[in-house]
Design a protein around this motif. Structure first.
Motif, PDB file in Angstrom:
ATOM      1  N   MET A   1       0.845  -1.200   0.000  1.00 45.05           N
ATOM      2  CA  MET A   1       0.000   0.000   0.000  1.00 45.05           C
ATOM      3  C   MET A   1       0.881   1.250   0.000  1.00 45.05           C
ATOM      4  SD  MET A   1      -2.891   1.131   2.801  1.00 45.05           S
ATOM      5  CE  MET A   1      -3.854  -0.359   2.563  1.00 45.05           C
ATOM      6  N   LYS A   2       0.640   2.141  -0.934  1.00 49.27           N
ATOM      7  CA  LYS A   2       1.366   3.406  -0.933  1.00 49.27           C
ATOM      8  C   LYS A   2       1.041   4.180   0.334  1.00 49.27           C
ATOM      9  CE  LYS A   2       3.149   3.152  -5.144  1.00 49.27           C
ATOM     10  NZ  LYS A   2       4.602   3.069  -5.400  1.00 49.27           N
ATOM     11  N   HIS A   3       2.037   4.835   0.889  1.00 49.21           N
ATOM     12  CA  HIS A   3       1.773   5.621   2.092  1.00 49.21           C
ATOM     13  C   HIS A   3       2.780   6.760   2.185  1.00 49.21           C
ATOM     14  CE1 HIS A   3       5.232   3.723   4.128  1.00 49.21           C
ATOM     15  NE2 HIS A   3       4.810   2.595   3.588  1.00 49.21           N
ATOM     16  N   VAL A   4       2.401   7.777   2.917  1.00 52.63           N
ATOM     17  CA  VAL A   4       3.288   8.903   3.163  1.00 52.63           C
ATOM     18  C   VAL A   4       4.481   8.418   3.983  1.00 52.63           C
ATOM     19  CG1 VAL A   4       2.160   9.642   5.308  1.00 52.63           C
ATOM     20  CG2 VAL A   4       3.286  11.338   3.872  1.00 52.63           C
ATOM     21  N   ARG A   5       5.593   9.126   3.908  1.00 54.00           N
ATOM     22  CA  ARG A   5       6.806   8.699   4.608  1.00 54.00           C
ATOM     23  C   ARG A   5       7.342   9.821   5.494  1.00 54.00           C
ATOM     24  NH1 ARG A   5       8.619   3.909   2.544  1.00 54.00           N
ATOM     25  NH2 ARG A   5       7.693   3.263   0.565  1.00 54.00           N
ATOM     26  N   GLY A   6       8.113   9.427   6.487  1.00 54.53           N
ATOM     27  CA  GLY A   6       8.722  10.380   7.399  1.00 54.53           C
ATOM     28  C   GLY A   6       8.214  10.198   8.813  1.00 54.53           C
ATOM     29  N   PRO A   7       8.925  10.748   9.794  1.00 50.66           N
ATOM     30  CA  PRO A   7       8.530  10.599  11.199  1.00 50.66           C
ATOM     31  C   PRO A   7       7.390  11.552  11.578  1.00 50.66           C
ATOM     32  CG  PRO A   7      10.473  11.978  11.055  1.00 50.66           C
ATOM     33  CD  PRO A   7      10.182  11.503   9.649  1.00 50.66           C
ATOM     34  N   LEU A   8       6.822  11.298  12.738  1.00 51.46           N
ATOM     35  CA  LEU A   8       5.927  12.248  13.383  1.00 51.46           C
ATOM     36  C   LEU A   8       6.783  13.295  14.087  1.00 51.46           C
ATOM     37  CD1 LEU A   8       3.145  13.167  14.652  1.00 51.46           C
ATOM     38  CD2 LEU A   8       3.658  11.549  16.503  1.00 51.46           C
ATOM     39  N   TYR A   9       6.412  14.564  13.917  1.00 52.95           N
ATOM     40  CA  TYR A   9       7.106  15.639  14.618  1.00 52.95           C
ATOM     41  C   TYR A   9       6.145  16.183  15.658  1.00 52.95           C
ATOM     42  CZ  TYR A   9      10.523  19.451  15.097  1.00 52.95           C
ATOM     43  OH  TYR A   9      11.492  20.312  15.553  1.00 52.95           O
ATOM     44  N   SER A  10       6.435  15.935  16.924  1.00 50.08           N
ATOM     45  CA  SER A  10       5.554  16.315  18.023  1.00 50.08           C
ATOM     46  C   SER A  10       6.073  17.581  18.691  1.00 50.08           C
ATOM     47  CB  SER A  10       5.464  15.177  19.051  1.00 50.08           C
ATOM     48  OG  SER A  10       4.591  15.522  20.107  1.00 50.08           O
ATOM     49  N   ILE A  11       5.240  18.621  18.690  1.00 49.71           N
ATOM     50  CA  ILE A  11       5.635  19.940  19.192  1.00 49.71           C
ATOM     51  C   ILE A  11       4.763  20.308  20.386  1.00 49.71           C
ATOM     52  CG2 ILE A  11       5.841  22.385  18.626  1.00 49.71           C
ATOM     53  CD1 ILE A  11       6.052  21.525  15.659  1.00 49.71           C
ATOM     54  N   ASP A  12       5.381  20.530  21.523  1.00 50.61           N
ATOM     55  CA  ASP A  12       4.678  20.993  22.719  1.00 50.61           C
ATOM     56  C   ASP A  12       4.890  22.503  22.829  1.00 50.61           C
ATOM     57  OD1 ASP A  12       3.982  21.746  25.392  1.00 50.61           O
ATOM     58  OD2 ASP A  12       4.144  19.648  25.996  1.00 50.61           O
ATOM     59  N   VAL A  13       3.854  23.276  22.544  1.00 50.13           N
ATOM     60  CA  VAL A  13       4.013  24.738  22.496  1.00 50.13           C
ATOM     61  C   VAL A  13       4.083  25.336  23.894  1.00 50.13           C
ATOM     62  CG1 VAL A  13       2.931  24.936  20.228  1.00 50.13           C
ATOM     63  CG2 VAL A  13       1.513  25.129  22.276  1.00 50.13           C
ATOM     64  N   GLY A  14       3.635  24.577  24.910  1.00 51.79           N
ATOM     65  CA  GLY A  14       3.752  25.062  26.278  1.00 51.79           C
ATOM     66  C   GLY A  14       5.153  24.911  26.814  1.00 51.79           C
ATOM     67  N   GLU A  15       5.755  23.755  26.574  1.00 46.12           N
ATOM     68  CA  GLU A  15       7.109  23.474  27.053  1.00 46.12           C
ATOM     69  C   GLU A  15       8.185  23.982  26.093  1.00 46.12           C
ATOM     70  OE1 GLU A  15       7.806  22.206  29.978  1.00 46.12           O
ATOM     71  OE2 GLU A  15       5.671  21.988  30.462  1.00 46.12           O
ATOM     72  N   ARG A  16       7.779  24.389  24.889  1.00 47.02           N
ATOM     73  CA  ARG A  16       8.713  24.840  23.838  1.00 47.02           C
ATOM     74  C   ARG A  16       9.711  23.723  23.490  1.00 47.02           C
ATOM     75  NH1 ARG A  16       5.642  28.875  24.340  1.00 47.02           N
ATOM     76  NH2 ARG A  16       6.322  31.052  24.039  1.00 47.02           N
ATOM     77  N   THR A  17       9.171  22.522  23.340  1.00 46.15           N
ATOM     78  CA  THR A  17      10.010  21.390  22.990  1.00 46.15           C
ATOM     79  C   THR A  17       9.443  20.693  21.763  1.00 46.15           C
ATOM     80  OG1 THR A  17       8.756  19.904  24.448  1.00 46.15           O
ATOM     81  CG2 THR A  17      10.711  20.989  25.377  1.00 46.15           C
ATOM     82  N   ALA A  18      10.261  19.885  21.116  1.00 45.39           N
ATOM     83  CA  ALA A  18       9.819  19.113  19.958  1.00 45.39           C
ATOM     84  C   ALA A  18      10.670  17.861  19.851  1.00 45.39           C
ATOM     85  CB  ALA A  18       9.935  19.933  18.679  1.00 45.39           C
ATOM     86  N   GLU A  19      10.063  16.783  19.356  1.00 43.20           N
ATOM     87  CA  GLU A  19      10.806  15.547  19.150  1.00 43.20           C
ATOM     88  C   GLU A  19      10.222  14.782  17.977  1.00 43.20           C
ATOM     89  OE1 GLU A  19      10.483  13.347  22.767  1.00 43.20           O
ATOM     90  OE2 GLU A  19       8.373  12.852  22.471  1.00 43.20           O
ATOM     91  N   THR A  20      11.070  14.012  17.323  1.00 44.05           N
ATOM     92  CA  THR A  20      10.607  13.171  16.220  1.00 44.05           C
ATOM     93  C   THR A  20      10.385  11.758  16.742  1.00 44.05           C
ATOM     94  OG1 THR A  20      12.876  12.630  15.565  1.00 44.05           O
ATOM     95  CG2 THR A  20      11.828  14.526  14.489  1.00 44.05           C
ATOM     96  N   GLU A  21       9.381  11.098  16.170  1.00 45.42           N
ATOM     97  CA  GLU A  21       9.060   9.722  16.551  1.00 45.42           C
ATOM     98  C   GLU A  21       8.895   8.889  15.290  1.00 45.42           C
ATOM     99  OE1 GLU A  21       5.933   9.202  19.437  1.00 45.42           O
ATOM    100  OE2 GLU A  21       6.171  11.264  20.166  1.00 45.42           O
ATOM    101  N   ASP A  22       9.519   7.724  15.281  1.00 49.58           N
ATOM    102  CA  ASP A  22       9.389   6.793  14.167  1.00 49.58           C
ATOM    103  C   ASP A  22       8.008   6.146  14.226  1.00 49.58           C
ATOM    104  OD1 ASP A  22       9.451   4.587  12.451  1.00 49.58           O
ATOM    105  OD2 ASP A  22      11.596   4.298  12.740  1.00 49.58           O
ATOM    106  N   ILE A  23       7.213   6.295  13.158  1.00 50.28           N
ATOM    107  CA  ILE A  23       5.877   5.690  13.119  1.00 50.28           C
ATOM    108  C   ILE A  23       5.700   4.879  11.836  1.00 50.28           C
ATOM    109  CG2 ILE A  23       4.764   7.391  14.626  1.00 50.28           C
ATOM    110  CD1 ILE A  23       3.726   8.786  12.078  1.00 50.28           C
ATOM    111  N   ASP A  24       6.790   4.256  11.375  1.00 51.55           N
ATOM    112  CA  ASP A  24       6.740   3.521  10.112  1.00 51.55           C
ATOM    113  C   ASP A  24       5.662   2.450  10.103  1.00 51.55           C
ATOM    114  OD1 ASP A  24       8.708   5.051   9.044  1.00 51.55           O
ATOM    115  OD2 ASP A  24      10.316   3.559   9.222  1.00 51.55           O
ATOM    116  N   ASP A  25       5.508   1.704  11.198  1.00 48.38           N
ATOM    117  CA  ASP A  25       4.496   0.648  11.240  1.00 48.38           C
ATOM    118  C   ASP A  25       3.098   1.225  11.062  1.00 48.38           C
ATOM    119  OD1 ASP A  25       6.466  -1.170  11.631  1.00 48.38           O
ATOM    120  OD2 ASP A  25       6.133  -1.416  13.787  1.00 48.38           O
TER     121      ASP A  25
END
Length: 561
Positions: A1-25
């Motif tokens: 099945m064709k699908h979009v690629r790349g990690p999830l980029y999670s941004i917490d605007v209160g803490e001013r932090t961000a992290e990437t998460e692998d969500i390939d599955d």
């Protein structure tokens, strides 16, 4: 099945932090867009989250087709808990944002938390920056876009922006992109407002490679050579027909046709259209840049639903007046359907149908929650008793056009929609006008044979919203083309669509939604039987809830069978 690629980029605007998460599955089983956003939201948003609280999350996502140059692919999806319906909701917008979003290299971007000051969030392939912008408090959408372009060199095609309505948490506030395109229904603009996020920009050169079959060019060529009336009149091309068959809500839903239709029909819109308009990579070009030479008023639209809400449903028969309403909604950032219907409810309560000055004043008052606008900003479901009018909403969402009292299958689709009274959730109405081949058409009256079709259409629209593919591709993307473009069996795609609809419903069930919410403010023949047949087709319980057997242990992981 064709699908979009790349990690999830999670941004917490209160803490001013961000992290990437692998969500390939997750990507491999969800395509992208709405399916991806729904699965993320179902697993990451608490079932009891306040839609306007920091625990609500907003997910932006594209799909694999945003990596093509095919017509009908200039769109992307946003998902979160709706302040209007109190349920999980996805909205999507056209324009030119999607390909700039893919440039960041992320498959999805998550916004969570709440900032203690008004900020713009700048997302690039190198990370995120938080820019305090107190000077933009209650700025309009055009003013905010102008600031971003002047200060950062990014045009409106790189932005998602809220107007004063979003900041003031109007329950049907939109998120605007490309300045005049909207993530419109359900109030996701208020979610950004509750997080004190004035805008998000997307930019980068890290688009992930997704190979799309060459048949994309067949579709593109057919779109370029189509003789569809939508290429001249957009969705307003249906206005006269809807009026003729009595499916056009008028005077706050008290009538089904409008004697002044000639003043606001597709011909009037076409007369005001002064150039072609389109979305990214689309040769169909159905958008409506319009101008009134006498007043100098310019806007994009109105489309048919806006025309209904601010035209016949408000007792207005001059297209220039409807254009002005459309422009104000875009500038202040409110959904034109909910705003127009809610204003129509107020007009009905005050016997003021056709009072254009009042209508335009109310749009502004709603956006700033001033005077009676503070009440109207809550939407019809929450204020109808105070106004002394009927509650024309489903699950808290105001009705679109294509009236279900005449088009009974669309009526059932309004009731079953997890999103509320939105015509695009199942998009049943074309099969009852009919606007499709006779073999696929239904008689507009009754529900015989319609519940399974509602299920099928809801399911395939999930796939369109996940790919992400414009709904107006319906005459161009056949079952075989779905299979070819997405490298998947059509039945498997329908099954994925059904899984996502059930995920939405399961989330909403945990928030108290059940059969009692699948209700209409009018009667249609054999409705209860049709609703029961719909539930049976989905494998749901008689009370409109999703059986636990459809989920494994944990926060709603779909069962294998």
């Amino acid at each position: 099945m064709k699908h979009v690629r790349g990690p999830l980029y999670s941004i917490d605007v209160g803490e001013r932090t961000a992290e990437t998460e692998d969500i390939d599955d997750l990507l491999e089983s969800s395509i992208g867009g709405r399916a991806l956003g729904t699965k993320l939201a179902h697993d990451r948003i608490p079932f009891d989250a306040d839609p306007l609280g920091p625990e609500n999350r907003l997910f932006f996502a594209t799909g694999p087709l945003q990596h093509s140059m095919m017509s009908f692919t200039g769109r992307m999806s946003a998902t979160g808990v709706s302040p209007l319906t109190d349920g999980l909701l996805s909205s999507n917008a056209g324009g030119f944002l999607s390909r700039n979003f893919t440039g960041t290299g992320y498959s999805a971007v998550e916004i969570t938390g709440a900032s203690d000051e008004l900020v713009i969030v700048h997302v690039t392939d190198e990370g995120v920056e938080f820019e305090p912008v107190p000077e933009l408090e209650e700025a309009t959408v055009p003013e905010t876009c102008e600031y971003i372009e002047d200060e950062h060199g990014l045009g409106s095609e790189h932005t998602t922006v809220i107007g004063p309505a979003g900041e003031n948490q109007v329950r049907f506030a939109s998120i605007m992109t490309s300045e005049e395109r909207a993530f419109g229904r359900g109030g996701l603009g208020a979610v950004l407002g509750s997080k004190n996020v004035k805008a998000i920009t997307f930019d980068g050169d890290s688009t992930r490679e997704v190979e799309i079959p060459s048949l994309q060019m067949e579709v593109h060529g057919e779109a370029a050579n189509s003789d569809s009336p939508m290429r001249d009149q957009g969705t307003t091309s249906v206005a006269e027909y809807a009026n003729m068959v009595e499916a056009l809500p008028s005077y706050y839903f008290s009538e089904l046709s409008f004697e002044g239709i000639e003043g606001v029909n597709g011909d009037r819109v076409e007369e005001k259209k002064y150039k072609k308009g389109t979305c990214s990579s689309c040769a169909f070009a159905c958008k409506l840049p319009t101008r009134d030479e006498e007043s100098g008023l310019e806007t994009e639209g109105p489309e048919y639903e806006t025309l209904m809400a601010f035209g016949p449903n408000s007792g207005v028969d001059d297209i220039v007046d409807v254009m002005q309403s459309n422009k104000l909604c875009d500038e202040y950032g409110v959904d034109t359907i909910s705003a127009g219907d809610t204003i129509a409810a107020y007009l009905a309560s005050e016997d003021e149908f056709g009072n254009v000055d009042l209508i335009h004043d109310l749009v502004e008052k709603i956006a700033y929650r001033e005077g009676v606008g503070d009440q109207l900003a809550e939407g019809i479901d929450r204020i109808h008793d105070d106004l002394g009018v009927e509650n024309w909403s489903v699950k808290g969402m105001e009705f679109a056009a294509h009236d279900g009292r005449t088009l009974n299958g669309q009526g059932l689709a309004f009731a079953t929609s997890n999103r509320g009274a939105d015509h695009m959730y199942a998009e049943f109405y074309p099969y009852e006008y009919p606007l499709v081949d006779a073999d696929d058409a239904f008689d507009k009256s009754g529900l015989e044979g319609k519940p399974p079709k509602v299920v099928e259409l809801e399911n395939i629209n999930v796939i369109k919203d996940s790919a992400v593919l414009c709904k107006f591709s319906r005459d161009f993307i056949t079952e075989e083309r779905f299979e070819g473009l997405l490298d998947a069996d059509y039945e498997d795609l329908l099954a994925l669509g059904g899984e996502v609809v059930s995920l939405e419903r399961h989330f909403n069930n945990q928030r108290g939604f059940d059969r009692a919410d699948d209700r209409l403010p009018y009667e249609i023949p054999d409705f209860e039987q049709g609703l029961a047949e719909y539930y049976d087709e989905r494998g749901w319980n008689d009370d409109g809830t999703v059986p636990d057997a459809q989920f494994q242990s944990g926060h709603g992981t779909p069962a294998d069978d």
